[in-house]
Write a protein that holds these residues in place. Structure first.
Motif, PDB file in Angstrom:
ATOM      1  N   LEU A  52      16.073   1.507  10.541  1.00 18.25           N
ATOM      2  CA  LEU A  52      16.501   0.344   9.763  1.00 18.25           C
ATOM      3  C   LEU A  52      17.971  -0.010   9.969  1.00 18.25           C
ATOM      4  CD1 LEU A  52      14.613   0.796   6.381  1.00 18.25           C
ATOM      5  CD2 LEU A  52      14.041  -0.641   8.331  1.00 18.25           C
ATOM      6  N   LYS A  53      18.590   0.536  11.019  1.00 13.99           N
ATOM      7  CA  LYS A  53      19.982   0.159  11.275  1.00 13.99           C
ATOM      8  C   LYS A  53      20.092  -1.331  11.592  1.00 13.99           C
ATOM      9  CE  LYS A  53      20.802   3.368  14.348  1.00 13.99           C
ATOM     10  NZ  LYS A  53      21.511   4.245  15.324  1.00 13.99           N
ATOM     11  N   GLY A  54      18.987  -1.921  12.091  1.00 11.62           N
ATOM     12  CA  GLY A  54      18.970  -3.359  12.332  1.00 11.62           C
ATOM     13  C   GLY A  54      18.465  -4.162  11.155  1.00 11.62           C
ATOM     14  N   GLY A  55      18.137  -3.467  10.061  1.00 16.69           N
ATOM     15  CA  GLY A  55      17.679  -4.153   8.858  1.00 16.69           C
ATOM     16  C   GLY A  55      16.201  -4.495   8.908  1.00 16.69           C
ATOM     17  N   PHE A  56      15.717  -5.090   7.823  1.00 15.43           N
ATOM     18  CA  PHE A  56      14.348  -5.600   7.777  1.00 15.43           C
ATOM     19  C   PHE A  56      14.331  -6.872   6.948  1.00 15.43           C
ATOM     20  CE2 PHE A  56      14.615  -3.053   3.939  1.00 15.43           C
ATOM     21  CZ  PHE A  56      13.825  -3.716   3.012  1.00 15.43           C
ATOM     22  N   ASN A  57      13.367  -7.724   7.233  1.00 12.31           N
ATOM     23  CA  ASN A  57      13.255  -8.992   6.515  1.00 12.31           C
ATOM     24  C   ASN A  57      12.293  -8.892   5.331  1.00 12.31           C
ATOM     25  OD1 ASN A  57      13.743  -9.512   9.550  1.00 12.31           O
ATOM     26  ND2 ASN A  57      14.493 -11.375   8.584  1.00 12.31           N
ATOM     27  N   ILE A  58      11.126  -8.302   5.596  1.00 14.68           N
ATOM     28  CA  ILE A  58      10.068  -8.243   4.596  1.00 14.68           C
ATOM     29  C   ILE A  58       9.618  -6.798   4.423  1.00 14.68           C
ATOM     30  CG2 ILE A  58       7.743  -8.996   3.983  1.00 14.68           C
ATOM     31  CD1 ILE A  58       9.728 -11.267   4.058  1.00 14.68           C
ATOM     32  N   GLY A  59       9.569  -6.337   3.184  1.00 14.72           N
ATOM     33  CA  GLY A  59       8.984  -5.045   2.869  1.00 14.72           C
ATOM     34  C   GLY A  59       7.686  -5.258   2.110  1.00 14.72           C
ATOM     35  N   LEU A  60       6.628  -4.599   2.531  1.00 18.29           N
ATOM     36  CA  LEU A  60       5.331  -4.693   1.866  1.00 18.29           C
ATOM     37  C   LEU A  60       4.990  -3.324   1.282  1.00 18.29           C
ATOM     38  CD1 LEU A  60       3.357  -6.709   4.586  1.00 18.29           C
ATOM     39  CD2 LEU A  60       4.572  -7.613   2.569  1.00 18.29           C
ATOM     40  N   PHE A  61       4.857  -3.263  -0.029  1.00 19.30           N
ATOM     41  CA  PHE A  61       4.488  -2.008  -0.685  1.00 19.30           C
ATOM     42  C   PHE A  61       2.992  -2.033  -0.948  1.00 19.30           C
ATOM     43  CE2 PHE A  61       3.791   0.978  -4.126  1.00 19.30           C
ATOM     44  CZ  PHE A  61       4.545   2.070  -3.701  1.00 19.30           C
ATOM     45  N   CYS A  62       2.246  -1.170  -0.248  1.00 20.89           N
ATOM     46  CA  CYS A  62       0.787  -1.176  -0.334  1.00 20.89           C
ATOM     47  C   CYS A  62       0.275  -0.257  -1.435  1.00 20.89           C
ATOM     48  CB  CYS A  62       0.191  -0.748   1.007  1.00 20.89           C
ATOM     49  SG  CYS A  62       0.451  -1.939   2.329  1.00 20.89           S
ATOM     50  N   TRP A  63      -0.748  -0.721  -2.091  1.00 20.81           N
ATOM     51  CA  TRP A  63      -1.409   0.037  -3.153  1.00 20.81           C
ATOM     52  C   TRP A  63      -2.906  -0.248  -3.029  1.00 20.81           C
ATOM     53  CZ3 TRP A  63      -2.184  -2.768  -8.299  1.00 20.81           C
ATOM     54  CH2 TRP A  63      -3.002  -2.016  -9.164  1.00 20.81           C
ATOM     55  N   ALA A  64      -3.726   0.785  -2.966  1.00 20.20           N
ATOM     56  CA  ALA A  64      -5.166   0.620  -2.800  1.00 20.20           C
ATOM     57  C   ALA A  64      -5.817   0.162  -4.102  1.00 20.20           C
ATOM     58  CB  ALA A  64      -5.802   1.928  -2.328  1.00 20.20           C
ATOM     59  N   ALA A  65      -6.693  -0.818  -3.997  1.00 17.29           N
ATOM     60  CA  ALA A  65      -7.284  -1.450  -5.183  1.00 17.29           C
ATOM     61  C   ALA A  65      -8.119  -0.491  -6.013  1.00 17.29           C
ATOM     62  CB  ALA A  65      -8.147  -2.640  -4.752  1.00 17.29           C
ATOM     63  N   GLN A  66      -8.708   0.543  -5.376  1.00 14.11           N
ATOM     64  CA  GLN A  66      -9.606   1.430  -6.124  1.00 14.11           C
ATOM     65  C   GLN A  66      -8.870   2.368  -7.075  1.00 14.11           C
ATOM     66  OE1 GLN A  66      -9.171   1.420  -2.792  1.00 14.11           O
ATOM     67  NE2 GLN A  66     -11.082   1.823  -1.681  1.00 14.11           N
ATOM     68  N   ALA A  67      -7.585   2.559  -6.853  1.00 14.27           N
ATOM     69  CA  ALA A  67      -6.831   3.535  -7.640  1.00 14.27           C
ATOM     70  C   ALA A  67      -5.980   2.846  -8.707  1.00 14.27           C
ATOM     71  CB  ALA A  67      -5.923   4.353  -6.723  1.00 14.27           C
ATOM     72  N   ARG A  68      -5.587   3.606  -9.703  1.00 16.54           N
ATOM     73  CA  ARG A  68      -4.631   3.112 -10.687  1.00 16.54           C
ATOM     74  C   ARG A  68      -3.231   3.170 -10.090  1.00 16.54           C
ATOM     75  NH1 ARG A  68      -6.174   2.770 -15.945  1.00 16.54           N
ATOM     76  NH2 ARG A  68      -4.038   3.073 -16.637  1.00 16.54           N
TER      77      ARG A  68
END
Length: 215
Positions: A93-109
């Motif tokens: 990430l020394k070049g940075g990032f534009n979009i971060g996507l935090f994934c969470w599976a629908a079946q779990a709480r």
């Protein structure tokens, strides 16, 4: 710290087994560029990066970064292994990032393990990183249509309050529910709005990543 990235970068976060690698493969319509496991244990042990033409605009290149879980508390995962993962993330990430996507599976709480993962990311990347992050609910296609509808209605109502109660800085309000089994829906409901975000969001460079060059 924000900067202008030459090639937009999407980075995906989340716990073990939530479908991060599958999401990358689905975005680019590829069978298995990103390794996918068939068990509850993570197949992604290291940072994986791929730069590919964006599926909705082949003239544009996008870098997708797949990460392992950083709050893994399994007994077979050593502290040194987690530290190696963290250093690899910051190096990438020394070049940075534009979009971060935090994934969470629908079946779990959405539970304490997800909160711990977000806490770790906040410490590593700095709380301003959350302004560049969106939640993606994966595996929604495992529900029948009526249950999908209920999930899509309840999660946007309940999740922001849960994050607030656990002192997680405000993330972006729109929550995505990509359907891996319907390519037309996947493109219209997920890739199209993601394309707009890529065009609009500047690159965010974590301070910790910058410090690697100084050490």
């Amino acid at each position: 710290m924000e900067a202008k990235a030459q090639i937009p970068r999407i980075i995906v976060f989340g716990r073990t087994g939530v479908g991060k690698s599958s999401l990358g493969n689905e975005i680019f319509s590829l069978k298995e560029v990103f390794k996918v496991g068939n068990t509850m244990f993570s197949e992604t042990r290291e940072i994986q990066q791929e730069t590919r033409p964006w599926p909705l605009d082949n003239s544009k290149q996008v870098t997708f970064i797949d990460t392992p879980g950083f709050a893994d508390n399994r007994a077979d995962v050593k502290n040194s292994e987690i530290l190696d993962k963290i250093m690899a993330l910051l190096e990438s990430l020394k070049g940075g990032f534009n979009i971060g996507l935090f994934c969470w599976a629908a079946q779990a709480r959405f539970d304490a393990n997800d909160i711990n993962e977000l806490d770790v990311l906040g410490l590593l990347l700095g709380h301003p990183a959350f302004a560049h992050m969106w939640i993606v609910v994966t595996k929604i296609n495992t529900f029948v249509p009526d249950e999908q509808k209920k999930k899509k209605e309840s999660v946007p109502k309940e999740l922001p309050k849960l994050l607030e109660d656990n002192l997680i800085p405000a993330m972006n309000t729109h929550i995505y529910f990509p359907d891996f089994t319907n390519r037309e829906s996947f493109e219209n409901d997920f890739l199209a709005p993601l394309s707009e975000l890529i065009n609009e969001c500047p690159s965010y460079i974590p301070e910790a990543a910058l410090q690697i060059d100084e050490q």
